[in-house]
Structure formats: C-alpha cells, structure tokens
Motif scaffolding. Structure first.
Motif, mmCIF file in Angstrom:
data_model
loop_
_atom_site.group_PDB
_atom_site.id
_atom_site.type_symbol
_atom_site.label_atom_id
_atom_site.label_comp_id
_atom_site.label_asym_id
_atom_site.label_seq_id
_atom_site.Cartn_x
_atom_site.Cartn_y
_atom_site.Cartn_z
ATOM 1 N N LEU A 2 0.742 -0.942 0.052
ATOM 2 C CA LEU A 2 0.239 0.185 0.241
ATOM 3 C C LEU A 2 0.419 0.943 -0.020
ATOM 4 C CD1 LEU A 2 -2.748 1.727 0.235
ATOM 5 C CD2 LEU A 2 -3.248 0.804 3.014
ATOM 6 N N VAL A 3 0.336 2.026 -1.157
ATOM 7 C CA VAL A 3 1.599 3.219 -1.708
ATOM 8 C C VAL A 3 0.612 4.301 -1.476
ATOM 9 C CG1 VAL A 3 3.218 4.380 -2.716
ATOM 10 C CG2 VAL A 3 3.034 2.062 -2.863
ATOM 11 N N ILE A 21 -6.907 -1.799 5.937
ATOM 12 C CA ILE A 21 -5.489 -3.164 5.890
ATOM 13 C C ILE A 21 -7.308 -4.195 6.561
ATOM 14 C CG2 ILE A 21 -4.022 -4.580 6.436
ATOM 15 C CD1 ILE A 21 -2.165 -2.167 6.870
ATOM 16 N N LYS A 22 -7.027 -4.626 5.854
ATOM 17 C CA LYS A 22 -8.590 -6.112 6.210
ATOM 18 C C LYS A 22 -7.203 -6.989 6.000
ATOM 19 C CE LYS A 22 -12.249 -4.741 3.492
ATOM 20 N NZ LYS A 22 -12.976 -4.552 2.301
ATOM 21 N N CYS A 23 -7.824 -7.769 7.675
ATOM 22 C CA CYS A 23 -7.985 -9.181 7.801
ATOM 23 C C CYS A 23 -7.792 -10.600 7.949
ATOM 24 C CB CYS A 23 -6.806 -9.001 9.115
ATOM 25 S SG CYS A 23 -6.120 -10.818 9.724
ATOM 26 N N GLU A 24 -8.365 -11.683 7.300
ATOM 27 C CA GLU A 24 -9.126 -12.562 7.812
ATOM 28 C C GLU A 24 -8.521 -13.639 8.159
ATOM 29 O OE1 GLU A 24 -11.698 -13.788 3.984
ATOM 30 O OE2 GLU A 24 -12.795 -14.686 5.006
ATOM 31 N N GLN A 25 -8.946 -15.112 9.189
ATOM 32 C CA GLN A 25 -8.837 -15.573 9.462
ATOM 33 C C GLN A 25 -9.270 -17.472 9.603
ATOM 34 O OE1 GLN A 25 -9.361 -17.797 12.476
ATOM 35 N NE2 GLN A 25 -9.925 -16.309 13.597
ATOM 36 N N LEU A 81 -2.644 9.979 7.516
ATOM 37 C CA LEU A 81 -1.621 9.079 7.337
ATOM 38 C C LEU A 81 -0.045 9.645 7.954
ATOM 39 C CD1 LEU A 81 -2.783 6.645 4.718
ATOM 40 C CD2 LEU A 81 -1.613 5.833 7.418
ATOM 41 N N GLU A 82 0.833 9.267 8.251
ATOM 42 C CA GLU A 82 1.721 10.084 8.461
ATOM 43 C C GLU A 82 3.028 9.359 7.902
ATOM 44 O OE1 GLU A 82 2.233 11.139 12.933
ATOM 45 O OE2 GLU A 82 0.448 12.596 12.705
ATOM 46 N N LEU A 83 3.661 10.343 7.594
ATOM 47 C CA LEU A 83 5.249 9.681 7.428
ATOM 48 C C LEU A 83 5.506 8.294 8.134
ATOM 49 C CD1 LEU A 83 7.769 12.462 6.569
ATOM 50 C CD2 LEU A 83 5.926 10.860 4.411
ATOM 51 N N GLY A 84 5.736 8.449 9.557
ATOM 52 C CA GLY A 84 6.083 8.161 10.651
ATOM 53 C C GLY A 84 5.356 5.937 10.339
ATOM 54 N N ASP A 85 3.968 6.366 10.303
ATOM 55 C CA ASP A 85 3.882 5.206 10.056
ATOM 56 C C ASP A 85 3.581 4.298 8.650
ATOM 57 O OD1 ASP A 85 0.476 7.666 9.757
ATOM 58 O OD2 ASP A 85 1.620 6.720 11.664
ATOM 59 N N SER A 86 4.704 4.349 8.079
ATOM 60 C CA SER A 86 5.421 3.590 7.093
ATOM 61 C C SER A 86 6.278 2.682 7.618
ATOM 62 C CB SER A 86 6.174 3.955 6.403
ATOM 63 O OG SER A 86 6.352 5.337 5.509
ATOM 64 N N PRO A 105 0.636 -12.878 6.374
ATOM 65 C CA PRO A 105 1.972 -12.769 5.228
ATOM 66 C C PRO A 105 2.380 -10.936 5.056
ATOM 67 C CG PRO A 105 -0.104 -12.396 4.290
ATOM 68 C CD PRO A 105 -0.549 -12.729 5.348
ATOM 69 N N GLY A 106 1.777 -10.072 5.488
ATOM 70 C CA GLY A 106 1.974 -8.269 6.232
ATOM 71 C C GLY A 106 1.235 -8.086 4.806
ATOM 72 N N THR A 107 1.347 -6.161 5.454
ATOM 73 C CA THR A 107 0.911 -5.566 4.111
ATOM 74 C C THR A 107 2.241 -4.507 4.884
ATOM 75 O OG1 THR A 107 -0.958 -6.142 4.486
ATOM 76 C CG2 THR A 107 -0.614 -3.621 4.082
ATOM 77 N N ARG A 108 2.860 -4.394 3.362
ATOM 78 C CA ARG A 108 3.795 -3.054 3.396
ATOM 79 C C ARG A 108 3.403 -1.855 3.206
ATOM 80 N NH1 ARG A 108 9.228 -2.573 3.999
ATOM 81 N NH2 ARG A 108 9.353 -5.137 3.418
ATOM 82 N N LEU A 109 3.549 -0.853 4.362
ATOM 83 C CA LEU A 109 2.735 0.767 4.087
ATOM 84 C C LEU A 109 3.620 1.664 4.345
ATOM 85 C CD1 LEU A 109 0.456 2.584 4.448
ATOM 86 C CD2 LEU A 109 0.830 2.303 6.351
ATOM 87 N N THR A 110 3.807 2.181 2.935
ATOM 88 C CA THR A 110 3.945 3.275 2.840
ATOM 89 C C THR A 110 3.437 4.730 2.095
ATOM 90 O OG1 THR A 110 6.230 1.408 1.494
ATOM 91 C CG2 THR A 110 5.842 4.129 0.753
ATOM 92 N N VAL A 111 4.148 5.421 3.760
ATOM 93 C CA VAL A 111 3.600 7.020 3.779
ATOM 94 C C VAL A 111 4.197 7.586 2.687
ATOM 95 C CG1 VAL A 111 2.446 8.958 4.048
ATOM 96 C CG2 VAL A 111 2.541 6.288 5.110
ATOM 97 N N LEU A 112 4.059 8.303 1.555
ATOM 98 C CA LEU A 112 4.916 9.196 0.572
ATOM 99 C C LEU A 112 4.943 11.029 0.982
ATOM 100 C CD1 LEU A 112 4.867 8.056 -2.658
ATOM 101 C CD2 LEU A 112 6.308 7.409 -0.791
#
Lengths: 112, 114
Positions: free
Chosen positions: A11-12, A21-25, A81-86, A105-112
């Motif tokens: 997620l960029v 972000i969604k999660c299901e088990q 969202l803030e830069l530090g949330d990346s 598996p994880g969600t990689r969040l990048t905040v620009l």
C-alpha cells in the motif's frame, strides 16, 4: 488454503490520506491481533481483539482504529497518515490459550 | 525499554553444523517463550516454544533451552540446513499467555552456507 490473509500486500499512499488494511482468518480462532514492524525490524503489538472485543491497546495513536465485524475478521483503519506510519503491518490470530499466534503475510505500507 | 533482546543481528553457519541463537529477557514475569522463523516478504511462522516450568523442549532438529536464573534462552538447530536461512525471532509472554501479548526481540538473521 491460507490460514491468515491480509489485503492489500502493498500500500503506497500520500501523507494525510486515510487507508484500511483487512485481515481474515479461517482457523476458527477467537483472538486476533495487529502488529507493526518498523524500519528497525522491531515487531510490536498494537491491538488485540477477543470475540470482537478489544483487549489490548498498546498506546497506539487514535488515528489507528481497529474494527472487528466478526471474530474471523480484524481490519485496521488509519486516518491522516504520517510518514512515520510507514512499516509492515502483520495480522495474527490465536486459539484458546493464545500462546501460539499465527501470522498473516504482512502489508507493507509506504507513506510518501 | 526492550524487554526481549537478541544481541546478535546475524549468524553464519555451515550446512550440517549446529546453529545456536540466543535471547535474553529482563521481565521476570515472563513465563512462556516462543521462537518464530521469518522468511522475506512473509509473516513469522511459529517454530517451537517452552514454558518456564521446563528447561528444555525438543522438536526434531530444533531444541530450545531456558535458563531462568540467567533470564536466557537459546535455540539450537542441528544439523543446520540451507532452508533454515531466515530471521529468527524470540518472543515472550506472561501468565502463560493469558494476556495474549507477545513481546518480540529484534531478530537474528541466520545464514546457512551450503
């Protein structure tokens, strides 16, 4: 057949946006978690829900709001969202006793 | 304040040899300890655990040792295989996990050389 799944995987977004972000088990577990792994690879718990009830909130900014519509789902909504949330955000679940947690598996969040 | 510490960020071992990964903790209330393995771009996978009432737990090639007086635990992998190359996280919890709160170390990157 994935036990704990998360979407999206990447997620960029721009600063100031709101994202989820969604999660299901499908393990039949009662407890679900959100963890954050920061740039120093430190994996830290954010929230825990048991049967849709919040049981752990680790002094996370209130811009982060978890929502559990049922015990198989735990979504994470982040406002302004803030830069530090990346970071990489991991969802996990556990059954009775809760010692062994199963991670998504994880969600990689990048905040620009 | 890091309650679980893995002081070795990386470890390189030859295939077939023993890998020893170490973990120290500061909170004497921790009574259950776990090791997780993590490959790049994947979530951590549970490997092995130990309760504080034991000092050793073995599962195939993996053995975890707990020294409560020293607040130290270690994971032994023998024989090491190239597929064991991953980041290994130590984690701890209180009340036998009743709080469901795992405290993780920063991980050790294990590289097993063929």
């Amino acid at each position: 057949d994935t036990a704990v799944s998360q979407t999206p995987k990447y997620l960029v977004t721009q600063m100031g946006n709101d994202k989820s972000i969604k999660c299901e088990q499908n393990l039949g577990h009662d407890t679900m978690y959100w963890y954050k792994q920061d740039s120093k690879k430190f994996l830290k718990i954010m929230f825990s829900y048991n049967n849709k009830e919040l049981i752990i909130n680790e002094t996370v900014p209130n811009r982060f709001s978890p929502k559990s519509p049922d015990k198989a789902h735990l979504n994470l909504h982040i406002n302004s969202l803030e830069l530090g949330d990346s970071a990489v955000y991991f969802c996990a679940s556990s059954g009775a006793g809760g010692n062994e947690q199963f991670f998504g598996p994880g969600t990689r969040l990048t905040v620009l | 304040d890091q309650q679980v510490k893995q002081n070795s960020p990386s470890l390189s071992v030859q295939e077939g040899r023993i890998s020893i990964l170490n973990c120290d903790y500061t909170n004497s209330m921790f009574d259950y300890f776990l090791w997780y393995k993590k490959y790049p771009a994947e979530g951590p996978t549970f490997l092995i655990s130990i309760s504080s009432i034991k000092d050793k737990n073995e599962d195939g090639r993996f053995t975890v040792f707990l020294n409560k007086s020293a607040k130290h635990l270690s994971l032994h992998i023998v024989p090491s295989q190239p597929g064991d190359s991953a980041v290994y996280f130590c984690a701890a919890t209180e009340n036998g996990g009743a709080t469901n709160k795992l405290i993780f170390g920063t991980g050790t990157l294990l590289a097993v050389q063929p």
